[in-house]
Design a protein around this motif. Structure first.
Motif, PDB file in Angstrom:
ATOM      1  N   ILE A  90       0.821  -1.202   0.000  1.00 16.92           N
ATOM      2  CA  ILE A  90       0.000   0.000   0.000  1.00 16.92           C
ATOM      3  C   ILE A  90       0.860   1.259   0.000  1.00 16.92           C
ATOM      4  O   ILE A  90       0.606   2.207  -0.745  1.00 16.92           O
ATOM      5  N   VAL A  91       1.917   1.285   0.808  1.00 15.42           N
ATOM      6  CA  VAL A  91       2.741   2.499   0.901  1.00 15.42           C
ATOM      7  C   VAL A  91       3.508   2.730  -0.400  1.00 15.42           C
ATOM      8  O   VAL A  91       3.464   3.819  -0.995  1.00 15.42           O
ATOM      9  N   ALA A  92       4.209   1.708  -0.858  1.00 22.77           N
ATOM     10  CA  ALA A  92       5.006   1.863  -2.079  1.00 22.77           C
ATOM     11  C   ALA A  92       4.115   2.031  -3.304  1.00 22.77           C
ATOM     12  O   ALA A  92       4.446   2.795  -4.227  1.00 22.77           O
ATOM     13  N   GLY A  93       2.978   1.349  -3.332  1.00 26.08           N
ATOM     14  CA  GLY A  93       2.081   1.454  -4.475  1.00 26.08           C
ATOM     15  C   GLY A  93       1.500   2.854  -4.641  1.00 26.08           C
ATOM     16  O   GLY A  93       1.461   3.396  -5.751  1.00 26.08           O
ATOM     17  N   PHE A 131      10.027  -1.465  -3.868  1.00 20.51           N
ATOM     18  CA  PHE A 131       9.448  -1.806  -2.575  1.00 20.51           C
ATOM     19  C   PHE A 131       8.008  -2.280  -2.692  1.00 20.51           C
ATOM     20  O   PHE A 131       7.449  -2.784  -1.719  1.00 20.51           O
ATOM     21  N   PHE A 132       7.401  -2.141  -3.868  1.00 12.90           N
ATOM     22  CA  PHE A 132       6.124  -2.800  -4.121  1.00 12.90           C
ATOM     23  C   PHE A 132       6.336  -4.181  -4.713  1.00 12.90           C
ATOM     24  O   PHE A 132       5.795  -5.177  -4.230  1.00 12.90           O
ATOM     25  N   GLN A 133       7.113  -4.255  -5.772  1.00 14.59           N
ATOM     26  CA  GLN A 133       7.180  -5.482  -6.550  1.00 14.59           C
ATOM     27  C   GLN A 133       7.834  -6.627  -5.790  1.00 14.59           C
ATOM     28  O   GLN A 133       7.396  -7.778  -5.883  1.00 14.59           O
ATOM     29  N   VAL A 134       8.887  -6.361  -5.036  1.00 11.15           N
ATOM     30  CA  VAL A 134       9.601  -7.439  -4.358  1.00 11.15           C
ATOM     31  C   VAL A 134       8.699  -8.170  -3.364  1.00 11.15           C
ATOM     32  O   VAL A 134       8.573  -9.401  -3.413  1.00 11.15           O
TER      33      VAL A 134
END
Length: 441
Positions: A90-93, A131-134
């Motif tokens: 949620i944060v990175a997205g 930080f979203f994808q990983v």
């Protein structure tokens, strides 16, 4: 180097609820948009709107994403330590959605300052994406241990991924054209794609909130140790190499779509038709690929999809003498191959993580997915760099008017070969590293 997808072990696993499958797959709105649109729009934006030379533009696209090669394993390490990966989504997205819109909203209209702004904004967006994808890629290994369930998850995910590529890749160029083109049109396209990214981040966060998962075990003491262990996993090492090379091929093709539409097919709206032809049939054949995987295994299915992509990609070399409708039909078959290549490569990753867990007793899904996404991100970034280098070598002329300059025959040949021959060879040849292995079939 050897790898393949694991032969079904008969290991029982409960079926995942459809709400979890659907929720997890919505993350592909984020990965599909960011994986597609920069490779599609950014290079032409730099060369044909901001007036940046093709070779320099290629570096500006490559370097920020190359940064992810360093950031992604660190993001994997951090998400492993955190245990719960959903807060990262949620944060990175949300941050990525805002940064993507900012990418095309710079205060400079041409030249070096405009190019520098794009590079910095792209660097920030690439960091948020890591930080979203990983954590997102690490989740399947923790949501289910079932061989068939993982293929089912990837089928759902790649179906949404293909739909996202269709929406973002086909509609974004239309948004540019219909909102005035040039800088203004690209700003509206940035807002459109940023909105898709925000929707995907919210969807995957709330859609997986009730999903059961096995928490990540305590990782090894330092990142260097984890990386060393990951690279001693032979099936993973081979699959990763294949994935990176194929990402370069896909990235090269994506970078060339607008150029191919303008200078080979003959009109800019052909970019939308190419994307529709490429992705639309892929959505229809996803159940067929799932069936094929159950019959012949993931490794052989991955090879089949890759060869289909490569073989029909080579046929596109004849595009200058073919009717547009035939070009679109060939692109559709290439898209079918792309769908298979994506489904089975991603379905094999959790199996490689299991091999490592059984060997070491430690689950390090974040580190493996960090390396995986770093390789994919670098490959997709290197593709536009490769395409830009081809344009530079063949004498492509840049423009700061928002409209592509008229090119000579040599430059048009570079546009053609970069879109057809190079991606086809890369995607097909990459499967040479995939050989049967007892650990992973």
């Amino acid at each position: 180097m050897t790898t393949a997808d694991p032969a079904p072990s008969g290991r029982p696993a409960p079926a995942l609820p459809r709400r979890v499958l659907a929720g997890y797959s919505l993350g592909s709105l984020v990965t599909g948009s960011f994986g597609t649109v920069p490779g599609l729009l950014l290079l032409p934006y730099l060369t044909d709107t901001l007036g940046v030379a093709a070779g320099v533009a290629g570096l500006l696209v490559l370097l920020p994403k190359a940064w992810d090669v360093l950031v992604n394993p660190i993001a994997g390490r951090i998400s492993d330590r955190r245990g719960d990966r959903r807060p990262f989504l949620i944060v990175a997205g949300l941050a990525l959605g805002l940064l993507f819109a900012a990418l095309f909203a710079g205060p400079f209209r041409s030249g070096a300052p405009a190019g520098a702004y794009v590079a910095v904004a792209f660097l920030a967006a690439a960091t948020a994406y890591a930080f979203f994808q990983v954590p997102y890629v690490a989740m399947p290994a923790e949501l289910t241990g079932g061989y068939a369930e993982r293929t089912r998850m990837m089928t759902w995910r790649v179906a949404v991924l293909a739909l996202t590529i269709l929406i973002s890749g086909a509609v974004a160029p239309l948004v540019v054209d219909r909102t005035g083109g040039g800088i203004t049109g690209h700003r509206w396209a940035g807002v459109f794609v940023g909105t898709l990214i925000v929707a995907g981040a919210l969807g995957v966060y709330f859609g997986t909130r009730r999903a059961g998962s096995k928490p990540a075990a305590e990782p090894e003491s330092d990142l260097r140790t984890q990386l060393r262990i990951a690279f001693t996993n032979r099936p993973f090492r081979a699959l990763l190499l294949c994935w990176i090379v194929q990402a370069v091929g896909v990235g090269t093709m994506l970078a060339g779509v607008q150029y191919f539409a303008d200078h080979v097919v003959g009109h800019s709206s052909a970019a939308t038709f190419l994307f529709a032809a490429f992705v639309g049939p892929a959505l229809l054949v996803m159940p067929l690929w799932s069936y094929v995987g159950g019959r012949i295994g993931k490794r052989r299915s991955l090879i089949a999809g890759s060869l289909l992509f490569g073989g029909f990609g080579l046929l596109m070399v004849a595009a200058p003498v073919l009717p547009a409708v035939v070009i679109y039909l060939i692109a559709a078959v290439v898209g079918v191959g792309y769908a298979g290549q994506q489904v089975f490569a991603m379905a094999m990753l959790p199996d490689c993580i299991d091999v490592d867990t059984e060997r070491t007793g430690s689950r390090q899904a974040g580190v493996f997915s960090g390396l995986w996404t770093a390789g994919e991100t670098f490959g997709l970034a290197l593709g536009p760099g490769v395409y830009a280098l081809i344009l530079q070598l063949f004498g492509y002329v840049s423009s700061s008017t928002g409209t592509a300059a008229v090119q000579d025959e040599t430059a048009r040949l570079g546009v053609l070969l970069g879109f057809t021959l190079v991606p086809a060879v890369l995607v097909a040849a990459a499967v040479l590293v995939l050989r049967p292995n007892r650990e992973v079939a």
